[in-house]
Design a protein around this motif. Structure first.
Motif, mmCIF file in Angstrom:
data_model
loop_
_atom_site.group_PDB
_atom_site.id
_atom_site.type_symbol
_atom_site.label_atom_id
_atom_site.label_comp_id
_atom_site.label_asym_id
_atom_site.label_seq_id
_atom_site.Cartn_x
_atom_site.Cartn_y
_atom_site.Cartn_z
ATOM 1 N N TYR A 139 19.992 59.653 61.334
ATOM 2 C CA TYR A 139 18.894 58.683 61.211
ATOM 3 C C TYR A 139 19.052 57.437 62.079
ATOM 4 O O TYR A 139 19.106 56.318 61.585
ATOM 5 N N PHE A 170 12.382 63.152 61.959
ATOM 6 C CA PHE A 170 12.243 63.565 60.560
ATOM 7 C C PHE A 170 10.787 63.452 60.104
ATOM 8 O O PHE A 170 10.276 64.326 59.401
ATOM 9 N N ILE A 230 9.184 66.507 61.266
ATOM 10 C CA ILE A 230 9.560 67.679 60.448
ATOM 11 C C ILE A 230 8.613 67.765 59.246
ATOM 12 O O ILE A 230 8.125 68.839 58.888
ATOM 13 N N TYR A 242 7.566 73.339 56.582
ATOM 14 C CA TYR A 242 8.263 72.368 55.728
ATOM 15 C C TYR A 242 7.314 71.953 54.597
ATOM 16 O O TYR A 242 6.651 70.931 54.637
ATOM 17 N N LEU A 274 7.935 70.900 51.673
ATOM 18 C CA LEU A 274 8.412 69.910 50.695
ATOM 19 C C LEU A 274 7.505 68.677 50.632
ATOM 20 O O LEU A 274 7.075 68.263 49.548
ATOM 21 N N GLY A 300 11.359 63.052 48.030
ATOM 22 C CA GLY A 300 11.734 63.818 49.215
ATOM 23 C C GLY A 300 12.832 64.837 49.011
ATOM 24 O O GLY A 300 13.238 65.504 49.956
ATOM 25 N N SER A 301 13.396 64.906 47.797
ATOM 26 C CA SER A 301 14.523 65.813 47.522
ATOM 27 C C SER A 301 15.763 65.442 48.316
ATOM 28 O O SER A 301 16.601 66.301 48.601
ATOM 29 N N THR A 302 15.896 64.164 48.645
ATOM 30 C CA THR A 302 17.118 63.725 49.333
ATOM 31 C C THR A 302 18.343 63.924 48.448
ATOM 32 O O THR A 302 19.456 64.092 48.954
ATOM 33 N N TYR A 315 13.660 75.191 57.360
ATOM 34 C CA TYR A 315 14.694 74.506 58.158
ATOM 35 C C TYR A 315 14.861 75.144 59.534
ATOM 36 O O TYR A 315 15.815 74.853 60.255
ATOM 37 N N THR A 321 13.187 70.774 63.864
ATOM 38 C CA THR A 321 14.427 70.636 63.086
ATOM 39 C C THR A 321 15.642 70.835 63.998
ATOM 40 O O THR A 321 16.659 70.143 63.842
ATOM 41 N N MET A 348 22.946 73.433 57.070
ATOM 42 C CA MET A 348 22.519 73.196 58.443
ATOM 43 C C MET A 348 23.769 72.982 59.276
ATOM 44 O O MET A 348 24.665 72.232 58.884
ATOM 45 N N GLU A 351 24.550 69.274 57.494
ATOM 46 C CA GLU A 351 23.797 68.902 56.282
ATOM 47 C C GLU A 351 23.816 70.039 55.261
ATOM 48 O O GLU A 351 23.772 71.216 55.636
ATOM 49 N N CYS A 365 21.521 71.188 51.901
ATOM 50 C CA CYS A 365 20.250 70.906 51.224
ATOM 51 C C CYS A 365 20.228 71.761 49.955
ATOM 52 O O CYS A 365 19.831 72.934 50.011
HETATM 53 C C1 AVI Z 1 15.924 64.202 53.840
HETATM 54 N N1 AVI Z 1 16.113 65.545 53.313
HETATM 55 C C2 AVI Z 1 15.558 65.682 51.986
HETATM 56 C C3 AVI Z 1 15.667 66.625 54.189
HETATM 57 C C4 AVI Z 1 15.916 68.005 53.529
HETATM 58 O O1 AVI Z 1 14.986 68.803 53.475
HETATM 59 O O2 AVI Z 1 17.012 68.236 53.028
HETATM 60 C C5 AVI Z 1 16.378 66.538 55.522
HETATM 61 C C6 AVI Z 1 16.050 67.653 56.443
HETATM 62 N N2 AVI Z 1 16.909 68.291 57.153
HETATM 63 C C7 AVI Z 1 16.291 69.189 57.874
HETATM 64 N N3 AVI Z 1 15.027 69.168 57.601
HETATM 65 C C8 AVI Z 1 14.830 68.178 56.711
#
Ligand code: AVI
Length: 327
Positions: free
Chosen positions: A43, A51, A54, A60, A62, A166-168, A211, A218, A257, A285, A287
């Motif tokens: 970030y 982001f 995305i 995506y 979400l 955002g499900s962070t 993803y 992404t 990821m 990452e 998730c």
């Molecule tokens: C910020 N977070 C919730 C995103 C996720 O879906 O886990 C980050 C992300 N990484 C790749 N795409 C989105």
């Protein structure tokens, strides 16, 4: 904004300390096995903009699903929050979903967006002020995973609603997630509330597609972490030498990821040399995906009492309303 003291004794703003902590964690992670980078590496200003893109990708689901749930439940959510709350948003980015609450909140006592990316944060705060001129907007540039100070103008008596969409929470391993949600209770105080978005377990093909978007946004976001290390840690990652990968790991209920090294290579970073084998994975990452019940178990372990949960009709995403017990 509060300040801290650097090793050299100079005062550093919270934002600079957050950046330094991210880069220090990146260096530690590159020395670990398997190699890891903290997701906060993504970030910088470019990563925050990627982001946001995305979130607009068709795969995506979400963002649009959570937004639809919030739109449908905002009236009830703000009724549950009550009047005069101080809204504290963690990882606020462009503050887009927040507006669904700000449009309806009953005389909120203020809005505190907290984000690690100063550029995104201050731009968003300016926009929110423009749209809600009556609202006291108090941005805090900080890494919300470490202790951060609320603005000094905030009174300890104010009722706090923490907003973490955002499900962070899924980007934290389970124990880290419990620790973070305990820290949120510290921010919310006794009787405070938490409104948190949580992505739900579903068909593997949809999870992996989210993803691995076809437009490659992404992948660019993932590789941007290396670009940032090149710039900020004097590294010489060859971005062509790494490939984006995102796969579902069922045993851990998460997408991992990664950046996979296409060949055997050496990378210089801050005066050190890091070796990569061909095919070696650098984890960037996690998730995690929950069920409503598994997330409620996590929330209870952190001391929160689940009060309400809403999902979309397909059961893709959930928004939870949790309360921190008064005593
Ligand atoms: C910020 N977070 C919730 C995103 C996720 O879906 O886990 C980050 C992300 N990484 C790749 N795409 C989105």
């Amino acid at each position: 904004m509060t300040t801290g003291t650097s090793a050299r004794g100079r005062e550093l703003p919270q934002s600079a300390r957050a950046g330094q902590a991210t880069l220090a964690a990146a260096l530690r992670g590159l020395g670990a096995r398997p190699k890891r980078l903290p997701p906060s590496c993504f970030y910088d200003a470019r990563g925050s903009a990627l982001f946001e893109r995305i979130c607009e990708q068709p795969e995506y689901y979400l963002t649009r699903t959570e937004t639809a749930i919030l739109r449908g439940t905002a009236a009830e959510l703000v009724r549950l929050m009550g009047a005069h709350v101080l809204l504290v948003e963690l990882g606020s980015g462009a503050s887009t979903k927040t507006r669904l609450l700000l449009d309806r909140l009953d005389e909120p006592s203020g809005y505190v967006p907290v984000d690690i990316s100063g550029t995104a944060l201050f731009e968003a705060a300016r926009d929110v002020r423009r749209c809600y001129p009556w609202l006291d907007v108090m941005p805090v540039c900080a890494d919300f995973t470490s202790a951060f100070a609320l603005p000094s103008s905030v009174h300890s008596t104010q009722r706090v609603a923490v907003f973490f969409p955002g499900s962070t929470i899924g980007n934290f391993d389970v124990l880290e997630g419990v620790r973070l949600m305990r820290a949120m209770r510290g921010v919310a105080g006794h009787g405070g509330v938490l409104v948190i978005g949580v992505d739900l377990v579903k068909d593997v093909s949809r999870l992996e597609a989210a993803y691995n978007d076809a437009a490659g946004v992404t992948a660019q976001f993932n590789l941007n972490a290396l670009r940032r290390l090149n710039r900020e840690l004097r590294a010489d990652f060859d971005l062509e030498g790494f490939e984006h990968e995102a796969v579902w790991v069922p045993a851990l209920s998460r997408i991992e990821m990664r950046l996979v090294s296409k060949c055997r290579q050496q990378v210089a970073i801050s005066g050190r040399t890091i070796e990569f084998a061909a095919g070696e994975r650098l984890i960037t990452e996690h998730c995690h995906k929950y069920t409503v019940d598994s997330f409620r178990t996590l929330a209870r372990a952190a001391g929160w009492s689940p009060r309400q949960v809403w999902t979309d009709d397909a059961g893709d995403f959930s928004v939870h309303f949790l309360v921190s017990p008064a005593h």
